[in-house]
Structure formats: structure tokens, C-alpha cells
Design an enzyme around this catalytic site. Structure first.
Site, PDB file in Angstrom:
ATOM      1  N   ASN A  41       0.332   6.755   4.645  1.00 23.55           N
ATOM      2  CA  ASN A  41       1.659   6.698   5.224  1.00 23.55           C
ATOM      3  C   ASN A  41       2.652   7.329   3.893  1.00 23.55           C
ATOM      4  O   ASN A  41       2.741   6.760   2.962  1.00 23.55           O
ATOM      5  CB  ASN A  41       2.169   5.285   5.419  1.00 23.55           C
ATOM      6  CG  ASN A  41       1.329   4.831   6.676  1.00 23.55           C
ATOM      7  OD1 ASN A  41       0.450   5.529   7.060  1.00 23.55           O
ATOM      8  ND2 ASN A  41       1.574   3.567   6.710  1.00 23.55           N
ATOM      9  N   HIS A  42       3.478   8.416   4.341  1.00 26.58           N
ATOM     10  CA  HIS A  42       4.261   8.821   3.602  1.00 26.58           C
ATOM     11  C   HIS A  42       5.498   8.129   3.657  1.00 26.58           C
ATOM     12  O   HIS A  42       6.036   7.704   4.836  1.00 26.58           O
ATOM     13  CB  HIS A  42       4.763  10.276   3.984  1.00 26.58           C
ATOM     14  CG  HIS A  42       4.015  11.411   3.641  1.00 26.58           C
ATOM     15  ND1 HIS A  42       3.941  12.244   2.655  1.00 26.58           N
ATOM     16  CD2 HIS A  42       2.435  11.626   4.024  1.00 26.58           C
ATOM     17  CE1 HIS A  42       2.975  13.142   2.519  1.00 26.58           C
ATOM     18  NE2 HIS A  42       2.020  12.635   3.509  1.00 26.58           N
ATOM     19  N   PRO A  43       6.418   7.695   2.622  1.00 24.59           N
ATOM     20  CA  PRO A  43       7.496   6.980   2.722  1.00 24.59           C
ATOM     21  C   PRO A  43       8.562   7.733   3.405  1.00 24.59           C
ATOM     22  O   PRO A  43       8.735   8.990   3.320  1.00 24.59           O
ATOM     23  CB  PRO A  43       7.990   6.613   1.331  1.00 24.59           C
ATOM     24  CG  PRO A  43       7.447   7.685   0.520  1.00 24.59           C
ATOM     25  CD  PRO A  43       6.135   8.103   1.293  1.00 24.59           C
TER      26      PRO A  43
END
Length: 195
Positions: A65-67
Site C-alpha cells: 500500500n502506497h501512503p
């Protein structure tokens, strides 16, 4: 190509087909290899039950998951600034857990933090973003429950019987019973459980 294989053989390069250290796979679960798992880490492990049928192309996105609450979506800290490793930058929603006797269709994607219950079926090319209950048939993007394989009382019976925990000798002895409709299977083994 031969040089790459030699480097893997000598331990100089990781084998992309090797199952990651943080993936636990139950007995007789099939069609998994290292490329099935994306960033399987201690913070985002994968646990797969026994007798699961995993079709080609299924991917488990563990810590990926990319922030979205930072100024940039791009991994500047890792790619350009070199201030964080990939695993420090990417986030996870937690472990991925598959029950026993789960069937996942071709090219499906399972995201971190998801639990898929015993006996569930995931349609091909689905994206599983939330938990799927036992014996549900789910599909789509995001995957949603379409229907259940059996009535509630049959599901409850199957979960009491837990045939996937039986020794192989018993499975072999009872092989004809696995051709029965699930309701008859439950009647047979709830009324007269054999050791």
C-alpha cells in the site's frame, strides 16, 4: 538466461520461484510459487490452509500500500532520496489468511488484511479487498459475495466435520463420500463420525 540460473544455484541471487519465508502453506495446496507473493514480510505474512486450489496468475499483495496521506504518491523516499527502504515506505493492512479448501480463480488479487473463510470460491480476476465468509462464492472488483455454496446448516456441519484435518489414510478410506452432495456428506459424518 543460463547465467541468471547459475547465480540462483550458487545462492548469489534469490530464486523468484521460492516461497517466501513468511508464507505458510498447508498440505496439498497447489500452484503457488514465489511470484504469487508481492512483498510478503514479517509484518504482512500469508497463511494458506490445506487443500486449496490456487489458479495460475493469482497474486497476494502483502505489503504494497502506497501512503496516500503524504505530499507525493511516488516513492521519493526510496527511489530518489534513498532515505527509506521499500518496506519502510510501503504499508500493509495486516496478514492475509486463507482457510482450508479455498478455490481462487485465475489472475485474482488478494490484498493485505483479508481473511477468506474455509470452502470459499473466488472468481477469476477478482480483487479481494475485504473478508470473505466461509463457503461464499465471491467475485468482482472489489469482490463481493454472490451467493453461498450451501445452506447455513450444511455450512455449519462442514465446519464441524473439518475433513481437511483428517489423516490421509482416512481421506483415502472415505474417498467415495467426496462425490456426495454436501448435505449428504454432512449427514453421513455428523451422525457416524469414524476415527
Amino acid at each position: 538466461m543460463a547465467f541468471k540460473k547459475l547465480r540462483i544455484l550458487l545462492g548469489l541471487k534469490a530464486d523468484p520461484n521460492a516461497i517466501p519465508a513468511h508464507a505458510r502453506i498447508g498440505r496439498y495446496s497447489k500452484s503457488l510459487h514465489g511470484r504469487s507473493f508481492f512483498n510478503c514480510t514479517e509484518q504482512s505474512p500469508v497463511e494458506i490452509g490445506s487443500f486449496c486450489a490456487i489458479a495460475p496468475g493469482v497474486r497476494f499483495f502483502c505489503q504494497a500500500n502506497h501512503p496516500t496521506d503524504t505530499a507525493a504518491n511516488y516513492a521519493l523516499q526510496h527511489q530518489l532520496f534513498k532515505t527509506r527502504s521499500t518496506f519502510e515506505y510501503l504499508r500493509t493492512n495486516g496478514p492475509i489468511k486463507l482457510g482450508h479448501d479455498v478455490w481462487i480463480g485465475t489472475d485474482a488479487v488478494v490484498l493485505s488484511g483479508v481473511t477468506i473463510g474455509d470452502g470459499a470460491v473466488i472468481a477469476a480476476r477478482s480483487v479481494v479487498t475485504r473478508d470473505i465468509p466461509p463457503y461464499a462464492i465471491a467475485g468482482g472488483n472489489p469482490a463481493r459475495v454472490i451467493k453461498y455454496r450451501f445452506p447455513d446448516e450444511t455450512i455449519a456441519g462442514m465446519q464441524k466435520i473439518r475433513w481437511w484435518d483428517w489423516p490421509i489414510e482416512r481421506l483415502m478410506r472415505e474417498k467415495a463420500a467426496f462425490d456426495l452432495p454436501a448435505g449428504q456428506f454432512v449427514e453421513r459424518f455428523l451422525e457416524s463420525p469414524s476415527p
